[in-house]
Design a protein around this motif. Structure first.
Motif, PDB file in Angstrom:
ATOM      1  N   UNK A  71       2.748 -35.470 -34.106  1.00 53.33           N
ATOM      2  CA  UNK A  71       2.443 -36.499 -33.113  1.00 53.33           C
ATOM      3  C   UNK A  71       2.868 -37.879 -33.591  1.00 53.33           C
ATOM      4  N   UNK A  72       2.752 -38.132 -34.894  1.00 51.95           N
ATOM      5  CA  UNK A  72       3.107 -39.436 -35.438  1.00 51.95           C
ATOM      6  C   UNK A  72       4.601 -39.728 -35.348  1.00 51.95           C
ATOM      7  N   UNK A  73       5.406 -38.707 -35.117  1.00 58.94           N
ATOM      8  CA  UNK A  73       6.840 -38.906 -34.883  1.00 58.94           C
ATOM      9  C   UNK A  73       7.147 -39.153 -33.412  1.00 58.94           C
ATOM     10  N   UNK A  74       6.113 -39.106 -32.574  1.00 52.25           N
ATOM     11  CA  UNK A  74       6.307 -39.259 -31.140  1.00 52.25           C
ATOM     12  C   UNK A  74       6.614 -37.963 -30.437  1.00 52.25           C
ATOM     13  N   UNK A  75       6.322 -36.831 -31.090  1.00 51.06           N
ATOM     14  CA  UNK A  75       6.687 -35.524 -30.554  1.00 51.06           C
ATOM     15  C   UNK A  75       5.454 -34.745 -30.108  1.00 51.06           C
ATOM     16  N   UNK A  76       5.699 -33.712 -29.294  1.00 51.31           N
ATOM     17  CA  UNK A  76       4.655 -32.776 -28.874  1.00 51.31           C
ATOM     18  C   UNK A  76       4.739 -31.543 -29.756  1.00 51.31           C
ATOM     19  N   UNK A  95      -3.874 -36.663 -30.745  1.00 49.45           N
ATOM     20  CA  UNK A  95      -2.500 -36.140 -30.751  1.00 49.45           C
ATOM     21  C   UNK A  95      -1.691 -36.624 -29.550  1.00 49.45           C
ATOM     22  N   UNK A  96      -2.342 -36.746 -28.384  1.00 51.12           N
ATOM     23  CA  UNK A  96      -1.621 -37.183 -27.194  1.00 51.12           C
ATOM     24  C   UNK A  96      -1.143 -38.619 -27.310  1.00 51.12           C
ATOM     25  N   UNK A  97      -1.747 -39.381 -28.228  1.00 54.37           N
ATOM     26  CA  UNK A  97      -1.375 -40.788 -28.380  1.00 54.37           C
ATOM     27  C   UNK A  97      -0.016 -40.965 -29.042  1.00 54.37           C
ATOM     28  N   UNK A  98       0.461 -39.955 -29.774  1.00 56.83           N
ATOM     29  CA  UNK A  98       1.752 -40.089 -30.440  1.00 56.83           C
ATOM     30  C   UNK A  98       2.908 -40.214 -29.459  1.00 56.83           C
ATOM     31  N   UNK A  99       3.120 -39.214 -28.581  1.00 53.60           N
ATOM     32  CA  UNK A  99       4.168 -39.370 -27.569  1.00 53.60           C
ATOM     33  C   UNK A  99       3.948 -40.587 -26.669  1.00 53.60           C
TER      34      UNK A  99
END
Length: 350
Positions: A108-113, A226-230
């Motif tokens: 998630x920290x990479x902006x991924x799902x 986790x949803x906050x990353x993307x």
């Protein structure tokens, strides 16, 4: 060898004599050394979700998972008994939950799902089989609601329990959010809890785990936004990471990667809600709740930087600003060098 029926096939059980009449009765008393590898896998697999992106599930030499973006985000992490967890505190479900969350947070920290996990387990012979089943249940309880498949791994014997997880994720067309993109003038923001896991560990260490079940739960089974990353990637985050080793240590990683300094706001304003929640435990233990907030690890919140002229996506809150590189520490707190006893978790100095 006797065999007991189980979902996914018969389970071979080593040893003489007639056993209990149900699988639950058998596995409640079995140790890993009492079963063979195929039997253990037959007990594990029913607890593991496949995920809708999995076209070839466990059972072959490798699984096949869809990668719609054409790029795959990959990360790996390990949990080592008596280093990252203790069996007298942690059930198998606790460890499975934690193993999933800490790896999914990195994706998630990479902006991924997140899309899938691969899990390897080293198990000593005296490990109860139901602990291993609990590990699988914990993995499944986190992954199934997210449509993340647990698609394979490995089993091995050893002297201590080791759980190694590799997680995969899909960027869905986004550019990955790196640690190296923070620029002077950016806002520093955080999503998630701060200090709860450290407080829970301190309570357990002091034999006071029963005094605050919520904080102990935060240590045993951390949660991550986790949803906050993307969402952060879509909002233009310039840098981001999973805060696993402490706020100061991980903020320093962004600062060094980006060639900047991070000036964090005073915890009493930036993390007032967390400090209020931690104060009772701090009084019980004679501890400083601010230390837990600044240096405590394993909350798995997300720390990110954003351009100053845009709104922050929920649930991020402003906790500082990005400065030009200069003399002195990479991370400041309220404009000053942090006056803490440490900077966070170090795997080789802890």
């Amino acid at each position: 060898m006797r065999r007991v029926s189980h979902t996914g096939g018969d389970v071979p059980v080593q040893g003489p004599g007639a056993g209990p009449s149900t699988v639950a009765d058998v596995t409640d008393h079995l140790l890993v050394r009492d079963v063979d590898e195929d039997a253990l896998l037959a007990l594990i697999f029913p607890h593991l979700p496949a995920g809708t992106g999995t076209s070839v599930p466990p059972g072959d030499d490798a699984a096949v998972v869809a990668a719609p973006d054409g790029r795959v985000v990959v990360t790996t992490d390990v949990l080592v008994e008596d280093r990252h967890f203790r069996r007298r505190w942690s059930t198998g479900e606790d460890v499975g939950h934690r193993a999933a969350v800490q790896n999914l947070a990195d994706v998630a920290a990479m902006g991924a799902r997140p899309t899938s996990l691969v899990v390897a387990l080293v198990a000593p012979g005296d490990l109860p089989v139901d602990w291993v089943e609990g590990l699988a249940r914990g993995l499944g309880q986190v992954c199934a609601p997210l449509d993340v498949g647990v698609v394979g791994g490995d089993l091995s014997g050893g002297e201590h329990v080791v759980v190694a997880v590799t997680a995969h994720g899909d960027l869905a067309g986004r550019a990955p959010v790196l640690r190296s993109g923070a620029r002077p003038g950016d806002v520093v923001a955080h999503a998630g809890r701060r200090g709860w896991s450290a407080a829970g560990l301190a309570l357990l260490d002091a034999g006071r785990g029963g005094d605050d079940a919520g904080l102990v739960e935060a240590y045993l089974r951390p949660t991550s936004p986790l949803e906050a990353g993307p969402r952060a990637a879509d909002a233009g985050a310039t840098a981001m990471l999973d805060v696993s080793d402490g706020l100061l240590r991980d903020a320093g990683r962004i600062a060094r990667s980006s060639g900047v300094r991070l000036d964090l706001d005073e915890p009493r304003s930036a993390f007032a809600d967390d400090l209020e929640r931690l104060e009772h435990a701090a009084r019980l233990l004679g501890a400083d709740a601010t230390e837990w907030v600044l240096t405590g690890g394993e909350d798995h919140g997300l720390l990110a930087t954003f351009p100053a002229d845009g709104p922050l996506p929920a649930p991020f809150r402003r906790v500082g600003r990005v400065l030009d590189a200069g003399e002195g520490p990479d991370v400041l707190v309220g404009g000053h060098e942090p006056g803490t006893r440490g900077t966070g978790w170090d795997h080789f100095r802890a």
